[in-house]
Scaffold this motif. Structure first.
Motif, PDB file in Angstrom:
ATOM      1  N   ASP A 105      43.798  60.290  25.464  1.00  0.00           N
ATOM      2  CA  ASP A 105      45.397  60.382  26.397  1.00  0.00           C
ATOM      3  C   ASP A 105      45.233  58.932  26.569  1.00  0.00           C
ATOM      4  OD1 ASP A 105      47.475  61.285  27.989  1.00  0.00           O
ATOM      5  OD2 ASP A 105      46.524  63.584  26.778  1.00  0.00           O
ATOM      6  N   TYR A 106      45.497  58.090  26.896  1.00  0.00           N
ATOM      7  CA  TYR A 106      46.165  56.953  26.879  1.00  0.00           C
ATOM      8  C   TYR A 106      46.091  57.418  29.337  1.00  0.00           C
ATOM      9  CZ  TYR A 106      45.956  54.260  23.766  1.00  0.00           C
ATOM     10  OH  TYR A 106      45.172  53.903  21.939  1.00  0.00           O
ATOM     11  N   PRO A 107      47.612  57.348  29.638  1.00  0.00           N
ATOM     12  CA  PRO A 107      48.425  58.169  30.453  1.00  0.00           C
ATOM     13  C   PRO A 107      47.202  59.330  32.006  1.00  0.00           C
ATOM     14  CG  PRO A 107      50.053  58.550  29.679  1.00  0.00           C
ATOM     15  CD  PRO A 107      48.983  58.393  28.323  1.00  0.00           C
ATOM     16  N   GLY A 126      39.296  55.935  44.310  1.00  0.00           N
ATOM     17  CA  GLY A 126      40.107  55.996  45.219  1.00  0.00           C
ATOM     18  C   GLY A 126      41.074  56.547  45.504  1.00  0.00           C
ATOM     19  N   GLY A 127      41.845  55.614  44.373  1.00  0.00           N
ATOM     20  CA  GLY A 127      43.289  55.344  44.773  1.00  0.00           C
ATOM     21  C   GLY A 127      43.722  54.165  44.819  1.00  0.00           C
ATOM     22  N   GLU A 128      45.368  53.886  44.535  1.00  0.00           N
ATOM     23  CA  GLU A 128      45.353  52.461  45.011  1.00  0.00           C
ATOM     24  C   GLU A 128      45.375  51.502  46.383  1.00  0.00           C
ATOM     25  OE1 GLU A 128      50.011  50.044  44.236  1.00  0.00           O
ATOM     26  OE2 GLU A 128      49.712  52.561  44.219  1.00  0.00           O
ATOM     27  N   ASP A 129      45.075  52.522  47.700  1.00  0.00           N
ATOM     28  CA  ASP A 129      44.672  51.769  48.763  1.00  0.00           C
ATOM     29  C   ASP A 129      43.673  51.219  49.029  1.00  0.00           C
ATOM     30  OD1 ASP A 129      47.535  52.597  49.047  1.00  0.00           O
ATOM     31  OD2 ASP A 129      47.068  54.616  49.711  1.00  0.00           O
ATOM     32  N   ASN A 130      42.464  52.455  47.375  1.00  0.00           N
ATOM     33  CA  ASN A 130      40.814  51.798  47.973  1.00  0.00           C
ATOM     34  C   ASN A 130      41.025  50.683  47.098  1.00  0.00           C
ATOM     35  OD1 ASN A 130      38.226  51.923  49.110  1.00  0.00           O
ATOM     36  ND2 ASN A 130      37.720  52.851  47.409  1.00  0.00           N
ATOM     37  N   VAL A 131      41.845  50.270  45.806  1.00  0.00           N
ATOM     38  CA  VAL A 131      41.148  48.684  45.129  1.00  0.00           C
ATOM     39  C   VAL A 131      41.752  47.867  45.777  1.00  0.00           C
ATOM     40  CG1 VAL A 131      42.311  47.927  42.845  1.00  0.00           C
ATOM     41  CG2 VAL A 131      41.194  50.377  43.776  1.00  0.00           C
ATOM     42  N   SER A 132      41.491  46.113  45.653  1.00  0.00           N
ATOM     43  CA  SER A 132      41.669  44.924  46.057  1.00  0.00           C
ATOM     44  C   SER A 132      42.964  44.267  45.154  1.00  0.00           C
ATOM     45  CB  SER A 132      40.558  44.136  46.620  1.00  0.00           C
ATOM     46  OG  SER A 132      40.046  44.369  47.776  1.00  0.00           O
ATOM     47  N   SER A 133      42.002  44.547  44.229  1.00  0.00           N
ATOM     48  CA  SER A 133      42.546  43.790  42.392  1.00  0.00           C
ATOM     49  C   SER A 133      42.283  45.115  41.345  1.00  0.00           C
ATOM     50  CB  SER A 133      42.155  42.171  42.395  1.00  0.00           C
ATOM     51  OG  SER A 133      40.672  42.093  42.684  1.00  0.00           O
ATOM     52  N   LEU A 134      42.992  44.714  40.444  1.00  0.00           N
ATOM     53  CA  LEU A 134      42.794  45.130  38.983  1.00  0.00           C
ATOM     54  C   LEU A 134      42.762  43.886  37.885  1.00  0.00           C
ATOM     55  CD1 LEU A 134      41.470  46.967  37.100  1.00  0.00           C
ATOM     56  CD2 LEU A 134      44.157  48.182  37.766  1.00  0.00           C
ATOM     57  N   VAL A 135      41.901  43.904  37.311  1.00  0.00           N
ATOM     58  CA  VAL A 135      41.931  43.196  35.617  1.00  0.00           C
ATOM     59  C   VAL A 135      41.794  43.748  34.848  1.00  0.00           C
ATOM     60  CG1 VAL A 135      42.236  40.526  36.842  1.00  0.00           C
ATOM     61  CG2 VAL A 135      40.019  41.487  36.442  1.00  0.00           C
ATOM     62  N   HIS A 136      41.350  42.933  33.515  1.00  0.00           N
ATOM     63  CA  HIS A 136      40.814  43.721  32.740  1.00  0.00           C
ATOM     64  C   HIS A 136      40.632  42.666  31.382  1.00  0.00           C
ATOM     65  CE1 HIS A 136      43.407  43.433  28.961  1.00  0.00           C
ATOM     66  NE2 HIS A 136      44.592  43.571  29.398  1.00  0.00           N
ATOM     67  N   CYS A 137      39.263  42.724  31.139  1.00  0.00           N
ATOM     68  CA  CYS A 137      38.471  41.923  30.176  1.00  0.00           C
ATOM     69  C   CYS A 137      38.516  43.085  28.237  1.00  0.00           C
ATOM     70  CB  CYS A 137      37.441  41.354  29.940  1.00  0.00           C
ATOM     71  SG  CYS A 137      36.497  42.430  29.924  1.00  0.00           S
ATOM     72  N   ALA A 138      37.841  42.441  27.500  1.00  0.00           N
ATOM     73  CA  ALA A 138      38.029  42.606  26.376  1.00  0.00           C
ATOM     74  C   ALA A 138      37.649  44.201  26.105  1.00  0.00           C
ATOM     75  CB  ALA A 138      37.162  42.309  25.303  1.00  0.00           C
ATOM     76  N   VAL A 150      45.357  51.426  28.541  1.00  0.00           N
ATOM     77  CA  VAL A 150      45.270  52.253  30.030  1.00  0.00           C
ATOM     78  C   VAL A 150      45.488  51.231  30.964  1.00  0.00           C
ATOM     79  CG1 VAL A 150      43.418  52.731  30.774  1.00  0.00           C
ATOM     80  CG2 VAL A 150      42.949  53.643  28.893  1.00  0.00           C
ATOM     81  N   PHE A 151      45.074  49.932  30.504  1.00  0.00           N
ATOM     82  CA  PHE A 151      45.660  49.000  32.759  1.00  0.00           C
ATOM     83  C   PHE A 151      47.042  48.861  32.166  1.00  0.00           C
ATOM     84  CE2 PHE A 151      46.629  44.800  33.168  1.00  0.00           C
ATOM     85  CZ  PHE A 151      45.847  44.655  34.324  1.00  0.00           C
ATOM     86  N   GLU A 152      47.743  49.622  31.410  1.00  0.00           N
ATOM     87  CA  GLU A 152      48.967  49.699  31.244  1.00  0.00           C
ATOM     88  C   GLU A 152      49.507  50.600  31.940  1.00  0.00           C
ATOM     89  OE1 GLU A 152      51.323  46.525  30.940  1.00  0.00           O
ATOM     90  OE2 GLU A 152      49.781  45.523  30.833  1.00  0.00           O
ATOM     91  N   GLU A 153      49.012  51.726  31.537  1.00  0.00           N
ATOM     92  CA  GLU A 153      49.684  53.039  32.020  1.00  0.00           C
ATOM     93  C   GLU A 153      48.975  52.374  34.097  1.00  0.00           C
ATOM     94  OE1 GLU A 153      50.674  55.489  31.090  1.00  0.00           O
ATOM     95  OE2 GLU A 153      51.129  54.188  29.055  1.00  0.00           O
ATOM     96  N   ILE A 154      47.724  52.125  33.735  1.00  0.00           N
ATOM     97  CA  ILE A 154      47.858  51.985  35.544  1.00  0.00           C
ATOM     98  C   ILE A 154      48.889  51.344  36.198  1.00  0.00           C
ATOM     99  CG2 ILE A 154      46.331  51.160  36.681  1.00  0.00           C
ATOM    100  CD1 ILE A 154      43.573  51.793  35.819  1.00  0.00           C
ATOM    101  N   ALA A 155      49.527  50.363  35.314  1.00  0.00           N
ATOM    102  CA  ALA A 155      50.701  49.778  35.810  1.00  0.00           C
ATOM    103  C   ALA A 155      51.958  50.082  36.401  1.00  0.00           C
ATOM    104  CB  ALA A 155      50.707  48.436  34.640  1.00  0.00           C
ATOM    105  N   LYS A 156      52.093  51.625  35.429  1.00  0.00           N
ATOM    106  CA  LYS A 156      53.754  52.087  34.990  1.00  0.00           C
ATOM    107  C   LYS A 156      53.364  53.064  36.460  1.00  0.00           C
ATOM    108  CE  LYS A 156      53.786  52.425  30.331  1.00  0.00           C
ATOM    109  NZ  LYS A 156      54.083  53.256  28.986  1.00  0.00           N
ATOM    110  N   GLY A 171      47.551  45.719  37.846  1.00  0.00           N
ATOM    111  CA  GLY A 171      47.710  46.243  37.003  1.00  0.00           C
ATOM    112  C   GLY A 171      48.500  45.337  36.140  1.00  0.00           C
ATOM    113  N   GLY A 172      49.011  45.744  35.016  1.00  0.00           N
ATOM    114  CA  GLY A 172      50.806  45.528  34.290  1.00  0.00           C
ATOM    115  C   GLY A 172      50.381  43.976  33.741  1.00  0.00           C
ATOM    116  N   ALA A 173      50.879  43.176  32.681  1.00  0.00           N
ATOM    117  CA  ALA A 173      50.410  41.504  32.073  1.00  0.00           C
ATOM    118  C   ALA A 173      50.727  41.132  33.094  1.00  0.00           C
ATOM    119  CB  ALA A 173      51.686  41.816  30.816  1.00  0.00           C
ATOM    120  N   ALA A 174      51.473  40.955  34.037  1.00  0.00           N
ATOM    121  CA  ALA A 174      51.527  39.975  34.680  1.00  0.00           C
ATOM    122  C   ALA A 174      50.536  39.102  35.740  1.00  0.00           C
ATOM    123  CB  ALA A 174      53.066  40.109  35.267  1.00  0.00           C
TER     124      ALA A 174
END
Length: 617
Positions: free
Chosen positions: A2-4, A15-27, A72-78, A83-86
């Motif tokens: 369940d991705y969401p 720790g929530g969005e405020d505790n994250v400087s950046s997010l990327v994903h690899c394979a 999962v990465f895209e759901e975090i972007a929502k 995140g997000g493709a861009a």
């Protein structure tokens, strides 16, 4: 998956969005750069459905998801601005501030990750085309071959253009100015000058080198561009800086590449390629054994990104990648080890995890599910895989085998190895890499979870006692969407009236965090329980909590695990409602007889119903 729910639980756990400087994903991994590590609820992240494992490397907190990480990465972007493709390329200003190795690996990872699948896909096409030509299945003089060759070769040929885009995002430079610079490096008339004597620029001698498929020059020049743009934007009047800045950057940096950066990087690339070539020509079996044995260790620690530039430098310099060939042995050996687990284990959950991990490893070369989900936790299969990688890699490299394209080491990528070296040694090495770890796993074996708990009936119902004095409420009443929605598992919540937490059954302490806000317990029959004292209390950093146990300690039902100061926690603005949840729903998918109302520690709280009991019902 369940991705969401997985996305929401992971984001909450870090720790929530405020505790994250950046997010990327690899394979296969979500890669977080965390601001405050104390706010990360690592137990909750690991317990999240869909999370295979977590790791900390390269200045990143890495959450291993597997092949479904993009979803999962895209759901975090929502649900956040992360995140997000861009934004799957991290800015240098957001990167880890640790040692140079961590920063270098983070940079290479951010620049190459978005290019990986296109690079691997076109490389695979090139490998198939080369194999077809080698075996005489296609005539290289035909226009069909010319078109297919262009399709497979164009991306690696114009790699500086792609790197210009990702490097510009990483260094916060203008992408289109970076493209203009990269375009000049691979412009047809410039490419034609390679090898032409007596080239000058305003009388200055130029040593022209090939920038086709190059990596180092464009990364260096975009880094310089980012600093130059910041200086010019501050120095130039606003009326002209938007078009004058790109003009100056191109006018200054492109000649700088031709005069200094390019020749210097060519010396470095040629030296690296020559060094690799020397090892693989003088003692090829040793180079193959080292890479075949250590590659999966590099992957675990995220160090494999540091080797990618070596591969591209070798490919640009020689048209072949010797360092890539033994990696096939490393990858297929781990896939073979997990296949052995699949065959030998009597544990249904482990068998169901090993099956897809085997296919993913053999076909796609994605070994994280195999390593983190099966081989590494069982220990011996991972070691058997390393043994297979060492032996297979040594044989492959002893045969002078090299890849003619950049591909992911996998069963599908094998055609890349068919055109260079002794094909008999190649298949012998692959056979050894597969057969040895498979037989070791099946015959010598490992400690099967079923065997470890042979004296205890597997998947029996478990009575969970109340760990607190207070009032039991339904989990849906917890003022936190992740817990209330059941993303982390089923259970009951308790509003405590006394700040003392007791063991709800005989168990081993699987997690006891220094912050004291959460404790994970594991029962002998495999049940995993998470007790999370309060909502968002990880942010207190351990204040008002006193741990009485440590990880790995055995406890009996009723033993004191933790003390906490309820008035102080509530005065700090935190809700002390405490979820008590089963975090392995495959074994215990539901609960029965949940208590609601006043409860004392030691009273029956709920019954965790085993999967087998549900099947019989």
């Amino acid at each position: 998956m369940d991705y969401p729910k997985t996305a929401a639980a992971v984001l909450k756990g870090v720790g929530g969005e405020d505790n994250v400087s950046s997010l990327v994903h690899c394979a296969t991994r979500l890669r977080f750069v965390i601001k405050d590590d104390a706010k990360v609820d690592k137990a909750a992240v690991k317990a999240t459905a869909g999370v295979i494992a977590t790791a900390e490397a390269g200045g990143q907190y890495q959450v291993v998801i597997g092949n479904e990480v993009p979803e999962v990465f895209e759901e975090i972007a929502k649900i956040s601005k992360l995140g997000g493709a861009a934004s799957n390329e991290k800015s240098a200003s957001d990167g880890p501030k640790g040692n140079l190795l961590n920063r270098f690996i983070a940079m290479i990872s951010a620049i190459f990750t978005p290019l990986l699948w296109a690079l691997a896909g076109t490389g695979l096409l090139k490998a198939f085309l080369a194999a077809a030509a080698t075996f005489g299945w296609i005539d290289t003089a035909t226009t069909t071959y010319a078109i297919l060759n262009a399709l497979s070769d164009s991306f690696i040929n114009f790699l500086p253009l792609a790197i210009a885009i990702t490097a510009a995002k990483y260094f916060n430079a203008s992408q289109f100015t970076s493209l203009a610079i990269a375009g000049a490096l691979v412009y047809p008339s410039i490419v034609a000058l390679n090898g032409v004597p007596d080239i000058t620029f305003f009388g200055i001698p130029v040593t022209m080198v090939s920038y086709v498929s190059s990596v180092i020059p464009i990364i260096v020049v975009v880094w310089l561009q980012s600093h130059g743009e910041r200086f010019l934007y501050a120095a130039l009047p606003s009326a002209i800086r938007r078009f004058v800045t790109p003009m100056i950057m191109v006018l200054v940096l492109v000649p700088l590449v031709f005069l200094v950066i390019g020749p210097l990087s060519n010396v470095i690339s040629t030296g690296l390629a020559g060094g690799i070539g020397w090892v693989f020509s003088v003692v090829p079996w040793l180079g193959g054994a080292i890479m075949g044995g250590l590659w999966q260790v590099f992957v675990i620690f995220g160090l494999h990104w540091g080797i990618v530039p070596l591969m591209t430098a070798e490919l640009q310099s020689t048209g072949l990648v010797y360092i890539l060939a033994p990696l096939f042995a490393a990858v297929l050996a781990q896939a073979a080890a997990v296949a052995g687990v699949w065959v030998r284990t009597k544990n249904k959950d482990l068998k169901s995890l090993a099956a897809p991990a085997t296919l993913s490893g053999f076909l796609a070369g994605v070994t994280e599910p195999a390593i983190y989900g099966v081989n590494l936790p069982l220990k011996r299969p991972f070691v058997y895989g390393i043994v297979g990688g060492v032996l297979g890699g040594a044989l492959i490299s002893a045969g002078g085998v090299a890849a003619n394209a950049f591909v992911l080491p996998s069963g599908l990528g094998l055609p890349a190895l068919f055109s260079e070296g002794n094909i008999v040694m190649l298949f012998l090495g692959l056979a050894v890499a597969i057969v040895v770890p498979f037989l070791l796993t099946v015959i010598v074996g490992f400690t099967d979870p079923v065997e470890e708990a042979a004296a205890v009936a597997s998947n029996t119902d478990l009575q969970v006692l109340s760990p607190l004095d207070g009032t039991a409420v339904a989990l849906t009443e917890v003022p936190d969407a992740v817990f209330a929605g059941g993303a982390l598992g089923a259970g009951v919540a308790i509003i405590p009236r006394v700040g003392a937490l007791y063991a709800p059954f005989d168990a081993v302490v699987a997690a006891a965090f220094p912050t004291g806000h959460a404790i994970g317990l594991q029962h002998a029959d495999g049940a995993e329980l998470l007790i999370h004292v309060g909502i968002d209390t990880v942010k207190l950093g351990g204040k008002h909590f006193t741990l009485k146990v440590e990880k790995g300690q055995r406890v009996a039902a009723g033993d004191l695990l933790l003390e906490f100061d309820i008035p102080a926690i509530t005065a700090a603005g935190y809700d002390v409602t405490t979820p008590v949840i089963i975090t392995n729903p495959k074994k215990y998918p539901t609960i029965d007889s949940p208590t609601v109302g006043p409860v004392a520690h030691g009273d029956a709280l709920f019954l965790a119903i085993a999967e087998e009991e549900l099947a019989l019902a």
